[in-house]
Design a protein around this motif. Structure first.
Motif, PDB file in Angstrom:
ATOM      1  N   ASN A  20      49.276  42.808  34.837  1.00 35.61           N
ATOM      2  CA  ASN A  20      49.097  44.217  34.495  1.00 35.61           C
ATOM      3  C   ASN A  20      49.764  45.162  35.485  1.00 35.61           C
ATOM      4  N   PHE A  21      49.731  44.817  36.779  1.00 35.71           N
ATOM      5  CA  PHE A  21      50.208  45.738  37.805  1.00 35.71           C
ATOM      6  C   PHE A  21      51.539  45.322  38.413  1.00 35.71           C
TER       7      PHE A  21
ATOM      8  N   ILE B 270      45.695  40.428  37.124  1.00 35.93           N
ATOM      9  CA  ILE B 270      46.112  41.655  37.816  1.00 35.93           C
ATOM     10  C   ILE B 270      47.619  41.693  37.948  1.00 35.93           C
TER      11      ILE B 270
ATOM     12  N   LYS C 161      47.379  48.248  46.962  1.00 34.32           N
ATOM     13  CA  LYS C 161      48.086  49.081  45.976  1.00 34.32           C
ATOM     14  C   LYS C 161      47.389  49.102  44.626  1.00 34.32           C
ATOM     15  N   ILE C 162      46.345  48.283  44.459  1.00 32.75           N
ATOM     16  CA  ILE C 162      45.637  48.236  43.179  1.00 32.75           C
ATOM     17  C   ILE C 162      44.495  49.234  43.276  1.00 32.75           C
TER      18      ILE C 162
ATOM     19  N   VAL D 140      43.969  52.098  40.869  1.00 32.15           N
ATOM     20  CA  VAL D 140      44.009  53.043  39.743  1.00 32.15           C
ATOM     21  C   VAL D 140      42.679  53.760  39.568  1.00 32.15           C
TER      22      VAL D 140
END
Lengths: 176, 108
Positions: free
Chosen positions: B94-95, B91, B102-103, B105
């Protein structure tokens, strides 16, 4: 004689040691729960794991105590520290562990604690007479290869799959 | 000496201690925004369960079944930590964050 010294004469030495270990575990757990710095949190977890291992030894579960030290302290905690260092820039370590919504969380955990503590204290547990210490390592080995053979084998496959999966997920994607 | 019976360690002391550790772990899981912090809370909860298993094995059932189950819990905890931290690293790649709030999407 002062009252404090009096109390210390009444409590057995083994119980004094128990309270020492329990304090270590609880202080470590509280530090892990309330520290605002993730690195401090991980090291407080170290203290809690040491305390729990000492309590296992107090219960004459020597094999479990050593396993706790090797697997948790030597393996899982080091993994946590790696994850902390790989996912935080060093300059951001201060305040890297923000908390959110502590009021409902405190209510939930206080409720859980109250319920569990009430059940633990109010129930009339049927306890055995205190037994003397006995060997645990060899009987545990026997049980793992006889009574608990199937869960043992399944667990071996589970942890093999988990570790291979962890390697596959954590590696960087190769871009052609 | 009746008022000092609370200072003689028995099964209830272990259960009380495990309840305390469990509540601290629950609080950690519920409040942390950092995903690694959440995992630290999970480890506290698993340790509380292990204390209960071993204490019941020592004081109530005798024998070693509780020890074996505590051993299984430790192994499961190791597998869980390895998988979860691998997910956290993935993670993060990717983020560029592991803030669990905040994850999002997949929201909406």
């Amino acid at each position: 004689m002062s009252p404090v010294a009096d109390v210390f004469e009444i409590i057995r030495l083994s119980d004094q040691v128990w309270f020492l270990f329990a304090t270590l575990a609880v202080v470590g757990g509280a530090g892990a729960a309330f520290s605002r710095n993730l690195v401090y949190s991980a090291f407080a977890l170290l203290a809690a794991l040491f305390g729990v291992a000492a309590l296992f030894a107090w219960l004459s579960a020597d094999y479990l105590a050593i396993t706790q030290l090797i697997v948790y302290v030597g393996g899982i905690l080091v993994l946590f520290l790696f994850a902390v260092m790989l996912t935080n820039r060093i300059t951001e370590v201060e305040g890297s562990n923000p908390i959110v919504g502590y009021k409902p969380a405190a209510a939930v955990s206080l409720g859980v604690f109250g319920m569990l503590a009430y059940v633990a204290v109010s129930t009339d547990w049927k306890t055995l007479p205190v037994t003397s210490r006995f060997e645990t390592t060899a009987p545990i080995g026997d049980m793992l290869l006889s009574t608990y053979l199937l869960p043992f084998e399944i667990l071996s496959v589970v942890i093999l799959g988990a570790l291979v999966g962890a390697v596959v997920m954590a590696r960087k994607e190769m871009k052609n | 000496m009746d008022q000092l019976a609370i200072l003689q360690v028995g099964l209830k002391h272990f259960l009380f201690l495990a309840a305390l550790l469990f509540a601290l772990g629950t609080y950690t899981v519920l409040t942390r925004r950092n995903a690694v912090g959440v995992l630290i809370g999970v480890e506290l909860v698993l340790n509380a369960a292990n204390i209960n298993l071993v204490a019941f094995s020592h004081y109530v059932t005798g024998g070693l079944a509780g020890h074996v189950f505590a051993l299984f819990v430790i192994v499961i905890a190791a597998a869980e930590a390895a998988i979860a931290l691998a997910i956290v690293l993935s993670i993060f790649q990717n983020f560029k964050t592991i803030d669990a709030t905040k994850i999002d999407v997949m929201r909406n």
